[in-house]
Design an enzyme around this catalytic site. Sequence first.
Site, PDB file in Angstrom:
ATOM      1  N   GLY A 147     -12.773   5.401  10.097  1.00 55.63           N
ATOM      2  CA  GLY A 147     -11.367   5.520  10.484  1.00 55.63           C
ATOM      3  C   GLY A 147     -11.032   6.996  10.498  1.00 55.63           C
TER       4      GLY A 147
ATOM      5  N   ASN B 268       0.878  -1.168   0.000  1.00 53.07           N
ATOM      6  CA  ASN B 268       0.000   0.000   0.000  1.00 53.07           C
ATOM      7  C   ASN B 268       0.916   1.219   0.000  1.00 53.07           C
ATOM      8  OD1 ASN B 268      -1.780   2.047   0.516  1.00 53.07           O
ATOM      9  ND2 ASN B 268      -2.747   1.060   2.288  1.00 53.07           N
TER      10      ASN B 268
ATOM     11  N   HIS C  63     -12.603   3.139  -0.199  1.00 52.09           N
ATOM     12  CA  HIS C  63     -12.608   2.127   0.881  1.00 52.09           C
ATOM     13  C   HIS C  63     -13.302   0.840   0.408  1.00 52.09           C
ATOM     14  CE1 HIS C  63     -12.608   5.549   4.117  1.00 52.09           C
ATOM     15  NE2 HIS C  63     -11.364   5.129   3.907  1.00 52.09           N
TER      16      HIS C  63
ATOM     17  N   GLU D 103      -8.251  -4.917   5.204  1.00 53.05           N
ATOM     18  CA  GLU D 103      -8.089  -4.583   3.791  1.00 53.05           C
ATOM     19  C   GLU D 103      -6.925  -5.344   3.161  1.00 53.05           C
ATOM     20  OE1 GLU D 103      -8.555  -0.406   5.242  1.00 53.05           O
ATOM     21  OE2 GLU D 103      -9.209  -0.044   3.202  1.00 53.05           O
TER      22      GLU D 103
ATOM     23  N   ARG E 170     -11.377  15.766   7.104  1.00 53.45           N
ATOM     24  CA  ARG E 170     -12.164  16.185   5.932  1.00 53.45           C
ATOM     25  C   ARG E 170     -13.576  16.589   6.348  1.00 53.45           C
ATOM     26  NH1 ARG E 170     -10.693  10.852   3.304  1.00 53.45           N
ATOM     27  NH2 ARG E 170      -8.575  11.158   2.557  1.00 53.45           N
TER      28      ARG E 170
ATOM     29  N   ARG F  57      -2.500  -2.039  -3.545  1.00 50.73           N
ATOM     30  CA  ARG F  57      -3.696  -1.217  -3.382  1.00 50.73           C
ATOM     31  C   ARG F  57      -3.585  -0.047  -4.351  1.00 50.73           C
ATOM     32  NH1 ARG F  57      -5.003   3.329   0.970  1.00 50.73           N
ATOM     33  NH2 ARG F  57      -7.188   3.588   0.489  1.00 50.73           N
TER      34      ARG F  57
HETATM   35  P1  AMP Z   1      -7.949   4.086  10.946  1.00 53.52           P
HETATM   36  O1  AMP Z   1      -7.907   5.187   9.916  1.00 53.52           O
HETATM   37  O2  AMP Z   1      -8.959   3.021  10.622  1.00 53.52           O
HETATM   38  O3  AMP Z   1      -6.608   3.551  11.297  1.00 53.52           O
HETATM   39  O4  AMP Z   1      -8.508   4.778  12.290  1.00 53.52           O
HETATM   40  C1  AMP Z   1      -7.731   5.722  12.999  1.00 53.52           C
HETATM   41  C2  AMP Z   1      -8.612   6.441  13.999  1.00 53.52           C
HETATM   42  O5  AMP Z   1      -9.253   5.493  14.871  1.00 53.52           O
HETATM   43  C3  AMP Z   1      -7.850   7.354  14.945  1.00 53.52           C
HETATM   44  O6  AMP Z   1      -7.653   8.629  14.387  1.00 53.52           O
HETATM   45  C4  AMP Z   1      -8.764   7.422  16.162  1.00 53.52           C
HETATM   46  O7  AMP Z   1      -9.688   8.488  15.998  1.00 53.52           O
HETATM   47  C5  AMP Z   1      -9.552   6.124  16.096  1.00 53.52           C
HETATM   48  N1  AMP Z   1      -9.232   5.193  17.204  1.00 53.52           N
HETATM   49  C6  AMP Z   1      -8.253   4.278  17.248  1.00 53.52           C
HETATM   50  N2  AMP Z   1      -8.284   3.610  18.429  1.00 53.52           N
HETATM   51  C7  AMP Z   1      -9.320   4.117  19.142  1.00 53.52           C
HETATM   52  C8  AMP Z   1      -9.870   3.855  20.429  1.00 53.52           C
HETATM   53  N3  AMP Z   1      -9.374   2.919  21.236  1.00 53.52           N
HETATM   54  N4  AMP Z   1     -10.946   4.594  20.811  1.00 53.52           N
HETATM   55  C9  AMP Z   1     -11.460   5.539  20.002  1.00 53.52           C
HETATM   56  N5  AMP Z   1     -10.988   5.814  18.778  1.00 53.52           N
HETATM   57  C10 AMP Z   1      -9.923   5.128  18.349  1.00 53.52           C
END
Ligand code: AMP
Length: 403
Positions: free
Chosen positions: A215, A12, A185, A389, A246, A96
């Site tokens: 995310g 990726n 996504h 993913e 965003r 990806r």
């Molecule tokens: P991703 O882009 O899927 O990796 O998600 C990242 C985001 O998940 C971070 O910016 C956080 O806002 C959120 N996140 C990760 N761990 C936690 C947690 N234990 N509790 C709440 N939000 C989380």
Amino acid sequence: MTATATRVLVLNSGSSSVKYQLIDMNDGTRLAVGLVERIGEQASRLAHTPLAAGGDKRETEGAIADHDAALKAVAAELAADGLGLDSPQLAAIGHRVVHGGLKFTEPTVIDDAVLKEIERLVPVAPLHNPANITGIRTAQAMRPDLPQVAVFDTAFHATMPEYAARYAIDVETADAHRIRRYGFHGTSHAYVSRKTAALLGKDPSEVNVIVLHLGNGASASAVAGGRCVDTSMGLTPLEGLVMGTRSGDIDPAVTFHLKRVAGMSTDEIDVLLNKKSGLIGLCGDNDMREIRRRIDEGDERARLAFDIYIHRLKKYIGAYSAVLGRVDAVAFTAGVGENAAPVREAAVAGLEEMGMAVDASLNAVRSDEPRLISPEYARVAVAVVPTDEELEIAQQTYALVNA
Ligand code: AMP
């Protein structure tokens, strides 16, 4: 490819990073995972974990000039564990690729013509496709004999009907510039909707699912019988839900206003809406953990940011319920969706009339497994389904090279 070739390397490639996983397709075991960050800077960093060898994470810092140097460093790390790119067990490399336009609706073995077409899509994905292309070129140079497969973020959404994919703007202008809703996504929405059906003990063709991929980037999709019928991201990943940085949905006239009245340039507006908006723009934090902590301390700005985030999410749950007609499950996934119980609780609160509810004790459980969080009486299953993913890219890649 030899009969013993059962491994897939998933790459990726971002603008200044490369994430990778080496996966054994016999059982989906991760043999090694890692990340190269800050490519092109003095303080680049490579973190490599040789899971097969049961080894600890190895971290190296120092300048990594470009993607070519990054991939060579990754190959050296893999070779040190006996997992080098020259291994006869390596079946393919799965890449990806963010934007596949209208042309690529399936995973595709990359040849010169495919690479040219991915390049032709750079104007609609200027932030993503160039890095993906660099990653592909570099990997091809290292293993020219090996099948390299592109798995597109947009592909799963190609089944959207024309009335969901088209913006209500002048058709000639839209078509001349390939302006339409593509969605992103896609590998996550595909994987999670299938896993949700399995959690319900059903075939994907039998269920209608709303997938909420929350995310740092966030998108919702309406999946009817295994096929995407609508999704919240559009021409670019800017449309839809409130995200980490965003804005999501916004009146397009805001951009004219920023130009005419605030005197901002197009590039400045792009940065504002993509990097300085969403949660970070509203309250200065984009990490949901930090926002919850601030709310617990009585911080009003964090509270408002959370409420705006939830309000948008609810609107999409409502809209996609109407689009699907019958909803069997709502699935939360990605960093926020998998971990933030307060987000799940708030997003579903008050939707009992729509058959949706969350059980507080089930919602509080922490687990890496797909699980239901709705009470037994609820007509709609509410689920937490961790996304994967990389595994989805590896599976699609492996299936294609073995077809
Ligand atoms: P991703 O882009 O899927 O990796 O998600 C990242 C985001 O998940 C971070 O910016 C956080 O806002 C959120 N996140 C990760 N761990 C936690 C947690 N234990 N509790 C709440 N939000 C989380």
